[in-house]
Design a protein around this motif. Structure first.
Motif, mmCIF file in Angstrom:
data_model
loop_
_atom_site.group_PDB
_atom_site.id
_atom_site.type_symbol
_atom_site.label_atom_id
_atom_site.label_comp_id
_atom_site.label_asym_id
_atom_site.label_seq_id
_atom_site.Cartn_x
_atom_site.Cartn_y
_atom_site.Cartn_z
ATOM 1 N N PRO A 18 0.790 -1.240 0.000
ATOM 2 C CA PRO A 18 0.000 0.000 0.000
ATOM 3 C C PRO A 18 0.816 1.281 0.000
ATOM 4 O O PRO A 18 0.280 2.344 -0.343
ATOM 5 N N ASP A 19 2.108 1.222 0.342
ATOM 6 C CA ASP A 19 2.890 2.457 0.372
ATOM 7 C C ASP A 19 3.569 2.753 -0.962
ATOM 8 O O ASP A 19 4.341 3.714 -1.070
ATOM 9 N N TYR A 52 -5.797 16.216 9.545
ATOM 10 C CA TYR A 52 -5.349 14.910 9.057
ATOM 11 C C TYR A 52 -5.439 14.827 7.535
ATOM 12 O O TYR A 52 -4.484 14.453 6.851
ATOM 13 N N PHE A 53 -6.595 15.202 6.976
ATOM 14 C CA PHE A 53 -6.763 15.129 5.528
ATOM 15 C C PHE A 53 -5.871 16.145 4.809
ATOM 16 O O PHE A 53 -5.311 15.845 3.747
ATOM 17 N N GLU A 54 -5.742 17.329 5.383
ATOM 18 C CA GLU A 54 -4.908 18.362 4.757
ATOM 19 C C GLU A 54 -3.433 17.973 4.786
ATOM 20 O O GLU A 54 -2.711 18.104 3.794
ATOM 21 N N ARG A 55 -2.991 17.463 5.908
ATOM 22 C CA ARG A 55 -1.572 17.156 6.105
ATOM 23 C C ARG A 55 -1.132 15.945 5.287
ATOM 24 O O ARG A 55 0.011 15.885 4.812
ATOM 25 N N HIS A 56 -2.025 14.966 5.103
ATOM 26 C CA HIS A 56 -1.607 13.679 4.536
ATOM 27 C C HIS A 56 -2.266 13.333 3.212
ATOM 28 O O HIS A 56 -2.177 12.188 2.764
ATOM 29 N N ASP A 57 -2.910 14.297 2.571
ATOM 30 C CA ASP A 57 -3.535 14.025 1.279
ATOM 31 C C ASP A 57 -2.495 13.485 0.297
ATOM 32 O O ASP A 57 -1.429 14.065 0.122
ATOM 33 N N GLY A 58 -2.820 12.350 -0.327
ATOM 34 C CA GLY A 58 -1.906 11.739 -1.292
ATOM 35 C C GLY A 58 -0.803 10.909 -0.671
ATOM 36 O O GLY A 58 0.132 10.498 -1.363
ATOM 37 N N GLN A 59 -0.910 10.627 0.626
ATOM 38 C CA GLN A 59 0.148 9.885 1.321
ATOM 39 C C GLN A 59 -0.368 8.557 1.875
ATOM 40 O O GLN A 59 -1.570 8.363 2.052
ATOM 41 N N ALA A 60 0.573 7.673 2.161
ATOM 42 C CA ALA A 60 0.299 6.407 2.843
ATOM 43 C C ALA A 60 0.870 6.535 4.250
ATOM 44 O O ALA A 60 2.084 6.668 4.421
ATOM 45 N N VAL A 61 -0.008 6.504 5.273
ATOM 46 C CA VAL A 61 0.406 6.905 6.613
ATOM 47 C C VAL A 61 0.017 5.843 7.654
ATOM 48 O O VAL A 61 -0.420 4.745 7.314
ATOM 49 N N THR A 97 -4.187 6.913 2.513
ATOM 50 C CA THR A 97 -4.240 5.462 2.649
ATOM 51 C C THR A 97 -3.264 4.992 3.720
ATOM 52 O O THR A 97 -2.595 5.793 4.378
ATOM 53 N N CYS A 98 -3.192 3.676 3.922
ATOM 54 C CA CYS A 98 -2.359 3.144 5.009
ATOM 55 C C CYS A 98 -0.974 2.753 4.487
ATOM 56 O O CYS A 98 -0.832 2.238 3.379
ATOM 57 N N ARG A 99 0.016 2.990 5.295
ATOM 58 C CA ARG A 99 1.412 2.733 4.910
ATOM 59 C C ARG A 99 1.686 1.247 4.718
ATOM 60 O O ARG A 99 2.425 0.826 3.835
ATOM 61 N N ASP A 100 1.117 0.438 5.605
ATOM 62 C CA ASP A 100 1.308 -1.015 5.564
ATOM 63 C C ASP A 100 0.048 -1.643 6.120
ATOM 64 O O ASP A 100 -0.816 -0.957 6.684
ATOM 65 N N TRP A 101 -0.096 -2.957 5.982
ATOM 66 C CA TRP A 101 -1.354 -3.606 6.352
ATOM 67 C C TRP A 101 -1.558 -3.698 7.859
ATOM 68 O O TRP A 101 -2.672 -3.943 8.318
ATOM 69 N N PHE A 102 -0.514 -3.480 8.640
ATOM 70 C CA PHE A 102 -0.707 -3.416 10.090
ATOM 71 C C PHE A 102 -1.556 -2.197 10.461
ATOM 72 O O PHE A 102 -2.194 -2.174 11.506
ATOM 73 N N GLN A 103 -1.555 -1.192 9.600
ATOM 74 C CA GLN A 103 -2.314 0.038 9.843
ATOM 75 C C GLN A 103 -3.735 -0.043 9.286
ATOM 76 O O GLN A 103 -4.406 0.981 9.114
ATOM 77 N N LEU A 104 -4.236 -1.230 9.013
ATOM 78 C CA LEU A 104 -5.519 -1.395 8.327
ATOM 79 C C LEU A 104 -6.651 -0.625 9.010
ATOM 80 O O LEU A 104 -7.528 -0.056 8.358
ATOM 81 N N SER A 105 -6.637 -0.573 10.346
ATOM 82 C CA SER A 105 -7.708 0.136 11.048
ATOM 83 C C SER A 105 -7.657 1.638 10.824
ATOM 84 O O SER A 105 -8.645 2.329 11.056
#
Length: 884
Positions: free
Chosen positions: A141-142, A413-422, A315-323
């Motif tokens: 996902p990243d 959150y949306f402004e800071r991380h738009d377009g990122q995998a976090v 989106t999520c950086r890795d699948w551990f961050q699924l929640s």
């Protein structure tokens, strides 16, 4: 399939990717006996990983490699390494283009991951790791890329060709085939890729955004279902408007599409701009879908749409961050449903589900933190813990910060991380920074598994006029064996005086703060003292279920009856009724185990009679309060579950309530059925409420066995204009002693709906869940019905899932026949569809919950599955952890 022990993947081992993919250009050539996938990847070295050019290792499974080219230079077999799971290539420069062509077989893909056929339609499911079954790729996902997709197929068979983003071109070919190209301007990971090709019709509408621009909305279905889409379209438009008003989120493409498919492992998928749905979550019409189905369609449409921001744009950086995406989005769709319907009833439904099923997961061998530390197969972590408990964690953040503070945090959150995998940490950091708070201790909810217990005791000092509540946290052992530290537990509460009124609350050293407030319990033991309390009050604790904990307070039955009548918090009125019912039912269970005559505490009948007579209460609330705790919940709260005693006690209580409140129940039924007869079906909250009360009342009335009730049930079955009333009447008949009428009704229902797969699923479930003797034999017979197939997940869930998960008294037959049956089916499903196989295992994983004899039988079946041969990683993980 795997014969060796699968690899464990750990969060602590996460590393950023060595390479990034800026552009992905895909061309699909779809044929009946194979498909060709041509991929061009515009790649570069990830600057975050430093200098040098390490090997490029691409994921790929079940692919036949036809060609590889690096910067337009064809590679020979000696220029790359290939195994069952990877293609390894050595780049020559920091930026390069890689071209591959592969052959795949969607027509034989029964696992329903990657590209597969559902009936005559091609479709995809790529979350979590399905894209690697389409082409060689960095399937994580990243790694985010801009996708351009061209689909080529026979025009007559597949006139509709869809993918993510906006359409940029279409055209015919000379050989009777045609093509369509789609371009997605937003960076996305491969799990959000989607493709659909089929002979589909669509319902089209438009939505005008707050900014004034129109969005084209399309729902694609097979032609015979075109009349069942309007409710989903209405739900989509409501969702879009709600997300603008509550979160300030506008949709970002020119077109939004939903496609309904019959064969799908999950409920739906939020692929960017092209959501693919299980048909059960799209198709709804009064004659063929129940009120619950209408509400599910509304909720799932909202959930997948809300993912456009909470999951796709961020989106999520890795699948551990699924929640990060799922817990947040479940919270969002729950709030949407609460606003569209009854907020109190929605909360009751969510909490009842959480406590029955997620608490059981927390107490079982698959218990894991909301953000797990490790996994073997990621598909096994699409769990209630990640989704439902994850939602509760987000809800607690909102409770602690308040609605305004939470909105500030989500905006940041949306402004800071738009377009990122976090990560989940990034979400909490945005909430902290927007509100100037420290949530470090709160983050333990993400890392500690299990359901905390919160024991509460009271002390009233009449001389000082102070009232103290002491909270004690404790933490059950879980498989991760992590030492538990105190959580932050927000406890919303009020204090009631002798007349049932909320009193003003003032904590020692503070100013008064209204009649309901949130206490933040942060220590293992913590006392809060209220002042100016003129007489000993009755506490109303954990209002709205403000934290996912097991709360204990020594209420007696009279106090619970008082709270049922007077608590200003609707959820806690229901909760008091549930606690009263549990105490009474547990007393009956003990009587049954001792061989004593069963005697029902009349206070329960009195309390329910009072609720039934209260015509000021929302009818949906009355229906919820009349519903006794389920056998599954009574099992969950038992130290050792006696399924036979639980079933006998609950059925005895239901029969006593039905007999003693017959006249009041019948009056409610006749009044509501009368309104239903004279009212056209409407899928709105008030009508849902009326029918829900009417139907639970009917289920009680049938326990009387009176001929007039049978006549009323048959009238409802024959004369109603909607599936809600018809299916309830059928279920009541199926669980009744009236054998001839039961058989005829089942026959009529099947004949009327034999061409509707979703309605036939309900026909299967009603019979599979019937607690009358002979349940397993009925299920085995139904598996031979022409409408059933093991290859369709909906059928498996409807028949096998309903039997093993809902029909506890039959599934847990003392001879172990239910366990043997489920184990055999899991072994069969393991080869067909590993995801569905692993999810059907859940009832067996709880083997430690039962008596010694049943434990031995259930454990033996798990061992048989483990020894059965080549297990998928999905099934292996669940079985091995269950036996550990």
């Amino acid at each position: 399939m795997r014969t060796e022990q699968p690899q464990v993947i750990y969060l602590k081992d996460y590393q950023a990717p060595e390479y990034l993919i800026d552009e992905t250009h895909l061309t699909f050539e779809l044929f009946e006996d194979h498909s060709l996938v041509h991929a061009q990847l515009v790649m570069r070295r990830n600057p975050a990983r430093g200098a040098g050019l390490p090997p490029l290792v691409l994921d790929g499974q079940q692919l036949e490699l036809l060609s590889v080219a690096l910067d337009d230079q064809a590679l020979s077999a000696g220029d790359y390494q290939l195994d069952d799971s990877h293609l390894t290539v050595q780049p020559k420069a920091a930026t390069f283009t890689l071209d591959t062509s592969v052959k795949i077989h969607p027509e034989s893909n029964t696992a329903l991951e990657g590209l597969y056929k559902s009936g005559s339609m091609f479709c995809t499911q790529c979350e979590a790791e399905g894209f690697r079954k389409i082409t060689y790729y960095l399937d994580r996902p990243d790694v985010m890329s801009k996708f351009t997709t061209t689909v080529i197929a026979e025009q007559h068979r597949y006139p509709v060709l869809l993918s993510n983003g906006n359409p940029v071109g279409t055209g015919p070919q000379d050989d009777g085939r045609h093509w369509a190209t789609w371009e997605d301007p937003f960076m996305k990971p491969a799990y959000l890729f989607a493709l659909v090709a089929g002979d589909l019709w669509c319902v089209e509408d438009k939505f005008t955004r707050q900014s004034g621009r129109d969005v084209t909305l399309r729902i694609y279905v097979e032609p015979e279902n075109i009349d069942k889409c309007q409710h989903a379209m209405t739900s989509l438009k409501k969702s879009m408007r709600w997300d603008e008003e509550v979160y300030g989120r506008e949709y970002d493409l020119d077109i939004f599409m939903i496609v309904a498919v019959n064969d799908f492992n999950m409920g739906a998928m939020e692929n960017k701009g092209l959501n693919i749905f299980n048909s059960s979550c799209v198709l709804a019409r009064a004659e063929t879908a129940t009120d619950a189905a209408h509400q599910r369609v509304e909720a799932v449409v909202a959930h997948e749409y809300f993912h456009n921001w909470s999951g796709n744009r961020v989106t999520c950086r890795d699948w551990f961050q699924l929640s990060l995406k799922e817990g947040f989005t479940v919270f969002r769709d729950s709030e949407f449903s609460a606003d569209m319907n009854s907020r109190t009833v929605k909360r009751i439904e969510d909490v009842a589900y959480l406590r029955t099923h997620q608490f059981a997961e927390d107490a079982g061998p698959m218990a894991h933190a909301v953000r797990p530390d490790s996994f073997i197969e990621i598909s096994n972590f699409y769990t209630l813990t990640v989704y439902e408990k994850g939602s509760e964690v987000v809800r607690m953040v909102r409770t602690l910060l308040g609605a305004e503070g939470f909105r500030k945090g989500s905006d940041l959150y949306f402004e800071r991380h738009d377009g990122q995998a976090v990560t989940c940490d990034d979400f909490i950091k945005a909430m902290e920074d927007a509100n100037g708070v420290d949530l470090t201790q709160f983050k333990r909810w993400y890392s500690q598994a299990g359901t905390p217990r919160l024991a509460v005791s009271e002390h009233y000092d009449s001389a000082a006029q102070t009232y103290s509540l002491t909270f004690r946290q404790s933490y059950p052992a879980t498989p991760d064996k992590v030492e538990k530290k105190p959580f932050v537990i927000p406890v919303e509460l009020g204090l009631l005086d002798a007349q049932g009124n909320d009193i003003a609350l003032r904590l020692q050293g503070e100013a008064a703060a209204g009649t309901s407030r949130v206490l933040s319990v942060t220590e293992a033991e913590q006392t809060f003292t209220f002042v100016d309390v003129a007489a000993k009050p009755l506490p109303s604790l954990l209002r709205g279920f403000s934290a996912p904990v097991k709360l204990s307070f020594p209420y007696d039955r009279d106090q619970l009856m008082f709270l049922m009548q007077h608590d200003s918090d609707g959820f806690n009125r229901w909760e008091a009724g549930q606690q009263l019912s549990v105490q009474v039912l547990q007393e009956l269970i003990a009587q049954h185990q001792q061989g004593s005559a069963l005697v029902l505490d009349q206070r329960l009948v009195t309390a329910l009679g009072t609720v039934l007579a209260n015509e000021q209460l929302d009818q949906a609330m009355v229906a919820e309060m009349l519903s006794l705790p389920s056998e599954a919940y009574l099992t969950e709260i038992s130290e050792v579950a006696d399924v036979d005693a639980i079933h006998a006690a609950r059925e005895f209580a239901r029969k006593q309530i039905a007999d003693q409140l017959f006249d009041a129940l019948n009056a409610r039924y006749q009044a509501n059925r009368g309104v239903s007869r004279g009212t056209e079906y409407v899928a709105e909250a008030e009508h849902f409420a009326r029918r829900s009360l009417q139907n639970i009342v009917l289920s009680y009335l049938m326990l009387s066995g009176k001929p007039e009730v049978l006549a009323a049930t048959l009238e409802q079955f024959d004369a109603c204009d909607n599936m809600t009333e018809r299916l309830t009447a059928l279920a009541v008949l199926v669980n009744s002693p009236f054998e001839a009428e039961r058989g005829k009704a089942l026959e009529v229902f099947a004949e009327n709906f034999k061409d509707n797969p979703l309605v036939m699923d309900q026909w299967f479930s009603v019979q599979a869940a019937s607690t009358l003797p002979g349940g397993l034999a009925r299920v085995k017979a139904l598996m031979q019905h022409p409408a059933f197939t093991m290859k369709n997940p909906n059928k498996v869930r409807a028949l096998i899932g309903a039997f093993a998960g809902q029909n506890l008294v039959n599934f847990h037959a003392a001879d172990g026949s239910g366990y043997r049956f489920l184990a055999e089916l899991v072994i069969e499903l393991n080869a067909l569809n590993p995801q569905i196989a692993s999810r059907q295992l859940a009832p067996l994983t709880r083997w430690r919950k039962y008596d010694a004899a049943r434990q031995a039988l259930m454990k033996a079946e798990l061992e048989r599955i483990l020894a059965s041969g080549s297990l998928s990683s999905d099934v292996y993980e669940v079985v091995s952890k269950s036996l550990a």
